[in-house]
Motif scaffolding. Structure first.
Motif, PDB file in Angstrom:
ATOM      1  N   ILE A  40       0.732  -1.072   0.002  1.00 13.67           N
ATOM      2  CA  ILE A  40      -0.033   0.027   0.046  1.00 13.67           C
ATOM      3  C   ILE A  40       0.875   1.167  -0.054  1.00 13.67           C
ATOM      4  CG2 ILE A  40      -1.624   1.123   1.493  1.00 13.67           C
ATOM      5  CD1 ILE A  40      -2.728  -1.400   2.381  1.00 13.67           C
ATOM      6  N   TRP A  41       2.021   1.337   0.964  1.00 15.09           N
ATOM      7  CA  TRP A  41       2.925   2.259   0.921  1.00 15.09           C
ATOM      8  C   TRP A  41       3.519   2.575  -0.345  1.00 15.09           C
ATOM      9  CZ3 TRP A  41       8.532   1.199   2.579  1.00 15.09           C
ATOM     10  CH2 TRP A  41       9.323   2.457   2.688  1.00 15.09           C
ATOM     11  N   VAL A  42       4.044   1.635  -1.239  1.00 18.14           N
ATOM     12  CA  VAL A  42       4.540   1.845  -2.427  1.00 18.14           C
ATOM     13  C   VAL A  42       3.701   2.404  -3.476  1.00 18.14           C
ATOM     14  CG1 VAL A  42       5.684   0.853  -4.464  1.00 18.14           C
ATOM     15  CG2 VAL A  42       6.393   0.007  -2.388  1.00 18.14           C
ATOM     16  N   SER A  43       2.479   1.824  -3.466  1.00 10.06           N
ATOM     17  CA  SER A  43       1.369   2.494  -4.322  1.00 10.06           C
ATOM     18  C   SER A  43       0.924   3.751  -4.207  1.00 10.06           C
ATOM     19  CB  SER A  43      -0.052   1.421  -4.284  1.00 10.06           C
ATOM     20  OG  SER A  43      -0.653   1.533  -3.110  1.00 10.06           O
ATOM     21  N   GLU A  44       0.864   4.154  -2.977  1.00  7.93           N
ATOM     22  CA  GLU A  44       0.643   5.735  -2.563  1.00  7.93           C
ATOM     23  C   GLU A  44       1.821   6.340  -3.041  1.00  7.93           C
ATOM     24  OE1 GLU A  44      -2.073   6.629  -1.694  1.00  7.93           O
ATOM     25  OE2 GLU A  44      -3.300   5.176  -1.414  1.00  7.93           O
ATOM     26  N   ILE A  45       3.046   6.034  -2.669  1.00  7.05           N
ATOM     27  CA  ILE A  45       4.081   7.042  -3.289  1.00  7.05           C
ATOM     28  C   ILE A  45       4.188   7.314  -4.828  1.00  7.05           C
ATOM     29  CG2 ILE A  45       6.373   7.134  -3.353  1.00  7.05           C
ATOM     30  CD1 ILE A  45       5.627   7.766  -0.478  1.00  7.05           C
ATOM     31  N   LEU A  96      11.568   6.428  -0.576  1.00 10.89           N
ATOM     32  CA  LEU A  96      11.018   4.814  -0.215  1.00 10.89           C
ATOM     33  C   LEU A  96      12.464   4.197   0.211  1.00 10.89           C
ATOM     34  CD1 LEU A  96       8.818   3.907  -3.202  1.00 10.89           C
ATOM     35  CD2 LEU A  96       8.404   3.678  -0.758  1.00 10.89           C
ATOM     36  N   HIS A  97      13.724   4.504  -0.490  1.00 11.41           N
ATOM     37  CA  HIS A  97      14.673   3.582  -0.188  1.00 11.41           C
ATOM     38  C   HIS A  97      15.270   3.733   1.316  1.00 11.41           C
ATOM     39  CE1 HIS A  97      19.012   2.314  -1.326  1.00 11.41           C
ATOM     40  NE2 HIS A  97      18.331   1.090  -0.717  1.00 11.41           N
ATOM     41  N   GLN A  98      15.248   5.095   1.333  1.00 14.18           N
ATOM     42  CA  GLN A  98      15.908   5.845   2.732  1.00 14.18           C
ATOM     43  C   GLN A  98      14.609   5.147   3.823  1.00 14.18           C
ATOM     44  OE1 GLN A  98      16.556   9.966   2.739  1.00 14.18           O
ATOM     45  NE2 GLN A  98      16.847   9.776   5.124  1.00 14.18           N
ATOM     46  N   ALA A  99      13.575   5.378   3.640  1.00 12.14           N
ATOM     47  CA  ALA A  99      12.281   5.059   4.764  1.00 12.14           C
ATOM     48  C   ALA A  99      12.396   3.519   5.080  1.00 12.14           C
ATOM     49  CB  ALA A  99      11.111   5.545   4.138  1.00 12.14           C
TER      50      ALA A  99
END
Length: 370
Positions: A40-45, A96-99
């Motif tokens: 869900i996080w990836v899709s929202e970003i 995304l990577h850093q998070a």
């Protein structure tokens, strides 16, 4: 906004009809088949700057590369940027990577489940945090994006400027006050209604599940809403790009770690002042002491959100020239790059698939056909 006491019937219509409509009308999207917060996080970003229908193949490719937070955290930045290639706004991928690395190091690989903790992570603001918290963790928080602002402005017949932070905060607070227990489904329904029915132009009011309570529809003001201050006009820059060939290989530079297309590979580029290829020749001359006269091989236009590059592309051939090996470091021009140093590399055209080459430059490759 609608008064929650005087307009109770209209609010109940929103709370009941909208989720019911969403249950039967929602699009079948890969990230809606799971409650995994990572997906869900990836899709929202990705959805922050990209239409849903457009992002689906990119989403599938990214998840194939990095199926878990641990896989993403352990990847190199180049691998992440390459997997993101074509989506643009590459700061989203870096965040995304850093998070992901922060989640692995500070949360044992488990995404935090509250809005307060989520928004501490890079790239996650109130909207994205609200979407993850409500959809993945059933938290009773709102998720207000442009679609939601448009739907609520029309439903309440509000002429407040949605580009104003105060208006957004007011709408967010109002939605928070009327959220049903199934907040995630309600949030998704609002977003889906804005994307599919209550569109910016030519909204499909006849298909809207809450049309009977929509105040702008009743007043005939739907076409006037929402009120939104126009964005600042894009700046156009005339640019020169240098294609340097040597022994069948092409010369690339890595852009600085901040600014436009930061950290990605590109052909050398500089803003035009004199023209006719002389600006890029001068820039390349900093580490190629001898160059042939620039040969114009084509032009290209690339549109960013805030700037437009009108590019003239010039070729330089080192095969028959005696040149020193270029310096290992390349000082970037003031074409939108901060003055910085960055790496350089020669690569054969058939071997550039592993380079994170943004679309602005990859679409120049057809100009190189002999």
């Amino acid at each position: 906004m609608l008064d929650t006491k005087k307009n109770l019937a209209l609010i109940e219509l929103l709370q009941i009809n909208l989720p019911n409509w969403f249950e039967t009308a929602k699009r079948d999207l890969p990230f809606r088949r799971t409650k995994d917060p990572y997906f869900i996080w990836v899709s929202e970003i990705m959805a922050q700057q990209t239409q849903i229908d457009t992002l689906i193949p990119f989403y599938n490719r990214f998840i194939d590369h990095f199926p878990t937070i641990f896989c993403l955290a352990l990847a190199s930045e180049d691998e992440v940027i390459k997997a993101w290639e074509g989506l643009g706004y590459y700061s989203r991928a870096r965040n995304l990577h850093q998070a992901a690395r922060t989640i692995v190091s500070d949360y044992d690989g488990f995404m935090p489940d509250t809005l307060a903790e989520l928004i501490k992570l890079p790239g996650i603001g109130p909207y994205t945090g609200g979407a993850i918290a409500s959809i993945a963790f059933n938290q009773k928080v709102s998720a207000v994006d442009g679609n939601v602002l448009r739907v609520i402005s029309r439903y309440a017949n509000s002429f407040d400027d949605i580009s104003d932070t105060k208006t957004k905060n007011r709408i967010t607070a109002w939605i928070d006050s009327i959220l049903p227990e199934a907040a995630g489904a309600f949030n998704e329904a609002l977003m889906e209604l804005g994307a599919m029915i209550c569109t910016p132009k030519s909204p499909k009011c006849q298909n809207c599940p809450i049309c009977s309570g929509c105040q702008s529809h009743a007043a005939g003001t739907t076409g006037q809403l929402p009120v939104k201050t126009k964005k600042q006009q894009q700046l156009t820059k005339e640019m020169e790009v240098g294609i340097v060939r040597q022994n069948g290989r092409l010369f690339f530079v890595r852009r600085p770690d901040s600014g436009l297309l930061s950290g990605m590979w590109s052909f050398p580029i500089t803003e035009m002042t004199v023209g006719h290829g002389l600006d890029i020749k001068k820039k390349l001359g900093e580490f190629f002491p001898e160059l042939n006269d620039p040969i114009l091989i084509g032009t290209s236009r690339h549109v960013f959100s805030h700037i437009i590059w009108e590019m003239s592309v010039y070729a330089f051939n080192l095969d028959e020239m005696v040149c020193e090996t270029p310096a290992h470091r390349y000082r970037a021009s003031t074409d939108g790059d901060p003055l910085s140093t960055t790496q350089t590399i020669f690569k054969a055209l058939a071997q550039i698939d592993d380079l994170a080459l943004p679309i602005a430059f990859s679409k120049l490759l057809p100009l190189l056909a002999d």
